[in-house]
Design an enzyme around this catalytic site. Structure first.
Site, PDB file in Angstrom:
ATOM      1  N   ALA A  12       0.828  -1.215   0.000  1.00 35.92           N
ATOM      2  CA  ALA A  12       0.000   0.000   0.000  1.00 35.92           C
ATOM      3  C   ALA A  12       0.858   1.260   0.000  1.00 35.92           C
ATOM      4  CB  ALA A  12      -0.918  -0.003   1.224  1.00 35.92           C
ATOM      5  N   ARG A  18      -2.721   9.317 -10.085  1.00 37.59           N
ATOM      6  CA  ARG A  18      -3.900   9.624 -10.900  1.00 37.59           C
ATOM      7  C   ARG A  18      -5.178   9.835 -10.092  1.00 37.59           C
ATOM      8  NH1 ARG A  18      -4.822   5.355 -15.011  1.00 37.59           N
ATOM      9  NH2 ARG A  18      -3.227   4.074 -14.053  1.00 37.59           N
ATOM     10  N   LYS A  25      -3.928   6.631  -1.568  1.00 37.44           N
ATOM     11  CA  LYS A  25      -4.926   5.922  -2.382  1.00 37.44           C
ATOM     12  C   LYS A  25      -5.749   4.913  -1.592  1.00 37.44           C
ATOM     13  CE  LYS A  25      -3.560   3.200  -5.803  1.00 37.44           C
ATOM     14  NZ  LYS A  25      -3.144   2.831  -7.183  1.00 37.44           N
ATOM     15  N   GLN A  76       7.871   1.976   3.530  1.00 32.74           N
ATOM     16  CA  GLN A  76       8.773   1.717   2.404  1.00 32.74           C
ATOM     17  C   GLN A  76       9.171   3.061   1.809  1.00 32.74           C
ATOM     18  OE1 GLN A  76       7.085   0.274  -1.191  1.00 32.74           O
ATOM     19  NE2 GLN A  76       8.971  -0.652  -1.942  1.00 32.74           N
ATOM     20  N   GLY A 137       1.332  -7.337 -16.093  1.00 39.53           N
ATOM     21  CA  GLY A 137       2.361  -8.342 -16.358  1.00 39.53           C
ATOM     22  C   GLY A 137       1.680  -9.559 -16.974  1.00 39.53           C
ATOM     23  N   TYR A 385     -34.070  25.493  23.826  1.00 40.93           N
ATOM     24  CA  TYR A 385     -32.737  26.084  23.982  1.00 40.93           C
ATOM     25  C   TYR A 385     -32.886  27.549  24.328  1.00 40.93           C
ATOM     26  CZ  TYR A 385     -27.868  27.129  22.647  1.00 40.93           C
ATOM     27  OH  TYR A 385     -26.555  27.516  22.639  1.00 40.93           O
TER      28      TYR A 385
HETATM   29  C1  UD1 Z   1       2.338  -5.103 -10.695  1.00 41.32           C
HETATM   30  C2  UD1 Z   1       2.964  -6.400 -11.231  1.00 41.32           C
HETATM   31  C3  UD1 Z   1       2.252  -6.790 -12.522  1.00 41.32           C
HETATM   32  C4  UD1 Z   1       0.773  -6.930 -12.306  1.00 41.32           C
HETATM   33  C5  UD1 Z   1       0.202  -5.651 -11.714  1.00 41.32           C
HETATM   34  C6  UD1 Z   1      -1.225  -5.836 -11.325  1.00 41.32           C
HETATM   35  C7  UD1 Z   1       5.276  -6.385 -10.530  1.00 41.32           C
HETATM   36  C8  UD1 Z   1       6.664  -6.122 -10.926  1.00 41.32           C
HETATM   37  N1  UD1 Z   1       4.346  -6.178 -11.446  1.00 41.32           N
HETATM   38  O1  UD1 Z   1       2.545  -4.091 -11.652  1.00 41.32           O
HETATM   39  O2  UD1 Z   1       2.793  -8.021 -13.007  1.00 41.32           O
HETATM   40  O3  UD1 Z   1       0.123  -7.230 -13.532  1.00 41.32           O
HETATM   41  O4  UD1 Z   1       0.940  -5.297 -10.525  1.00 41.32           O
HETATM   42  O5  UD1 Z   1      -1.768  -4.606 -11.007  1.00 41.32           O
HETATM   43  O6  UD1 Z   1       5.023  -6.787  -9.420  1.00 41.32           O
HETATM   44  N2  UD1 Z   1       3.706  -0.945  -4.454  1.00 41.32           N
HETATM   45  C9  UD1 Z   1       4.382  -0.699  -3.284  1.00 41.32           C
HETATM   46  N3  UD1 Z   1       5.696  -0.359  -3.347  1.00 41.32           N
HETATM   47  C10 UD1 Z   1       6.372  -0.277  -4.528  1.00 41.32           C
HETATM   48  C11 UD1 Z   1       5.677  -0.536  -5.709  1.00 41.32           C
HETATM   49  C12 UD1 Z   1       4.330  -0.877  -5.653  1.00 41.32           C
HETATM   50  O7  UD1 Z   1       3.826  -0.764  -2.205  1.00 41.32           O
HETATM   51  O8  UD1 Z   1       7.565   0.050  -4.480  1.00 41.32           O
HETATM   52  C13 UD1 Z   1       2.299  -1.317  -4.382  1.00 41.32           C
HETATM   53  C14 UD1 Z   1       1.390  -0.292  -5.018  1.00 41.32           C
HETATM   54  O9  UD1 Z   1       0.922   0.628  -4.066  1.00 41.32           O
HETATM   55  C15 UD1 Z   1       0.262  -1.163  -5.553  1.00 41.32           C
HETATM   56  C16 UD1 Z   1       0.938  -2.478  -5.858  1.00 41.32           C
HETATM   57  O10 UD1 Z   1       2.130  -2.497  -5.117  1.00 41.32           O
HETATM   58  O11 UD1 Z   1      -0.722  -1.402  -4.569  1.00 41.32           O
HETATM   59  C17 UD1 Z   1       1.224  -2.654  -7.327  1.00 41.32           C
HETATM   60  O12 UD1 Z   1       1.973  -1.607  -7.806  1.00 41.32           O
HETATM   61  P1  UD1 Z   1       1.691  -0.998  -9.227  1.00 41.32           P
HETATM   62  O13 UD1 Z   1       2.762  -0.005  -9.520  1.00 41.32           O
HETATM   63  O14 UD1 Z   1       0.309  -0.601  -9.342  1.00 41.32           O
HETATM   64  O15 UD1 Z   1       1.830  -2.278 -10.172  1.00 41.32           O
HETATM   65  P2  UD1 Z   1       2.949  -2.593 -11.200  1.00 41.32           P
HETATM   66  O16 UD1 Z   1       4.274  -2.613 -10.519  1.00 41.32           O
HETATM   67  O17 UD1 Z   1       2.783  -1.714 -12.357  1.00 41.32           O
END
Ligand code: UD1
Ligand code: CA
Length: 456
Positions: A12, A18, A25, A76, A137, A385
């Site tokens: 999270a 966006r 979020k 993080q 992915g 009142y």
């Molecule tokens: C990731 C997956 C992708 C999958 C997609 C589904 C990886 C490398 N890719 O894509 O295969 O299809 O999710 O939505 O895992 N988040 C963190 N810390 C970070 C990065 C992300 O907490 O450093 C959290 C985000 O808040 C989110 C989730 O992880 O809740 C996914 O991150 P997001 O950037 O939306 O997904 P992708 O990395 O693009």
């Protein structure tokens, strides 16, 4: 034998650019509850032994909203990818069992889907086959249909991009091997991120079975990146709420125009018309009818009561066979006995009304105790009142309050008393008598209307 521990790691940390909001979020609400709250509810249902939320954007907003939840929070900073995010949670994981990774912005995954995912050994991926897989992915399988790796859209070549089976991001793995795989991740990819998805080839190398499971509905795996997607999942969620209620026998005039932001418990043969909103804890007993456009928050409504359109009930207990509204406003501390009528433009607050009493039009009853069989005429106002303190009005059984009366509290209207219309009552009115305070009516005989003066 003791059950192997289940860890749940909820990602999270993302900012959600966006969403164009200051709120992180995962704190945006679906059905009145933050998205992360939905995920935590599911986690609790899975009886996880430890739940770790990896947060980032928004300072302490996320941990403070969930300060009372049985959850560990890890920050993080910076955010170097999903693999890096899970690495932050490693110090908190119970050894020996399974670790399930969820996303805080994917709020509507069903319990059964997750229970099925964690029920089998090895590395388990929740995947889905989409008509439009772009952005996700892709799941790469060999000719024997075995999963070999996950390729991110940004790293994919044209044939890989044509794969329609996608990674939802939700996965689980045996905790001890997951820990080893995570220590081997690199960021050699298009986004220079530590990808959690790279655990797939590492699992294959360590002879861990890799398998997949699918959700029953596509919306279960949808995430929220924009207000548009938030609104879409809100409707999905509300339609599910509506269907659950209908499956238990509630009649909804239109399940697409129904909103629940809390809990709604219904008896048999309850009817709910369009565009009603239920918040907090609401209970509707058998045969209750709720008219169009009503808002009920923390309300308990007795059997056979009808609430006519556009009424608002908050912190209110209503007895059986009452008639409420249209356009009634029952505020906190209102308690109505059975067969009470509260009509249009009547507001009540901290007021008890006894059996078969009526206030049918245009009244304010605040801090009032009304007995049974009382008739409160149109336009009656309790003046509770004085500008500094609130005072009570007591109207005893069988009293009749004439229209347009002001009852200046503290004041008691005795049992069976009648108050003449248009009175301002500042002293207690005795039982069974007529009390009135209006000026005597006079007529001036021979009175002449003023005539307009001729100015020119
Ligand atoms: C990731 C997956 C992708 C999958 C997609 C589904 C990886 C490398 N890719 O894509 O295969 O299809 O999710 O939505 O895992 N988040 C963190 N810390 C970070 C990065 C992300 O907490 O450093 C959290 C985000 O808040 C989110 C989730 O992880 O809740 C996914 O991150 P997001 O950037 O939306 O997904 P992708 O990395 O693009
Ligand atoms: Ca990303």
């Amino acid at each position: 034998m003791k059950k192997a521990p289940l860890n749940v790691v909820i990602l999270a940390a993302g900012k959600g650019t966006r969403m164009h909001s200051r709120l992180p979020k995962v704190l945006h609400a679906i059905g009145g509850k933050p998205m992360l709250g939905h995920v935590l509810e599911r986690t609790a249902a899975l009886a996880s032994d430890r739940t770790i939320v990896v947060y980032g954007y928004g300072g302490d907003a996320v941990p403070s909203v969930f300060a009372n939840a049985a959850v560990e929070f890890v920050r993080q900073e910076p955010q170097l990818g999903t693999g890096h995010a899970v690495q932050q949670a490693l110090p908190y994981l119970h050894a020996g069992g399974t670790t399930l990774v969820l996303y805080g912005d994917v709020p509507l995954t069903r319990f059964d889907t997750l229970a099925n995912l964690v029920s089998k050994p090895g590395l388990r991926l929740l995947t889905a086959t989409l008509d439009d897989p772009s952005g996700y992915g892709r799941i790469v399988r060999d000719k024997n249909d075995r999963i070999v790796r996950i390729v991110e859209e940004k790293d994919a070549n044209a044939p890989e991009k044509s794969i329609r089976e996608i990674n939802t991001g939700i996965l689980c793995a045996p905790t001890d091997v997951l820990r080893q795989w995570l220590s081997k991740l690199t960021n050699r990819n298009a986004q220079k991120e530590y990808y959690l998805t790279d655990v797939v080839p590492l699992a294959i190398q360590s002879n861990t079975a890799v398998s997949s499971a699918q959700p029953s509905d596509e919306w279960e795996i949808l995430g929220v990146n924009s207000k548009d997607q938030l609104a879409y999942l809100e409707r999905v969620h509300q339609l599910q709420n509506a269907r659950d209620l209908m499956a238990r026998g509630v009649t909804l005039a239109d399940p697409w125009r129904f909103d629940l932001r809390g809990e709604l418990h219904c008896g048999t043969d309850v009817f709910i018309d369009v565009n009603c909103l239920f918040e907090g804890k609401v209970r509707l007993a058998d045969d209750v009818k709720v008219g169009a456009g009503c808002v009920l928050r923390n309300a308990d409504v007795g059997a056979g009561t009808e609430i006519a359109p556009y009424s608002h009930l908050d912190g209110t207990v209503v007895g059986a066979n009452c008639r409420i509204g249209p356009y009634a406003r029952l505020r906190p501390g209102t308690r109505l006995a059975d067969e009470v009528h509260i009509g249009n433009f009547v507001e009540t607050k901290a007021t008890e009304v006894g059996r078969r009493s009526k206030a049918n039009h245009l009244s304010y009853l605040g801090d009032t105790t009304v007995g049974s069989n009382v008739n409160i005429g149109a336009g009656t106002i309790t003046c509770n009142y004085d500008g500094a303190n609130k005072h009570r009005t007591v109207i005893e059984d069988g009293a009749f309050i004439g229209s347009d009366t002001q009852l200046v509290a503290p004041v008691t209207i005795g049992r069976g008393a009648t108050i003449g219309a248009g009175s301002t009552i500042t002293k207690d009115a005795p039982e069974d008598s007529l009390t009135l305070s209006r000026a005597k009516q006079v007529t001036i005989p021979g009175w002449k209307k003023p005539v307009k003066r001729n100015t020119k």
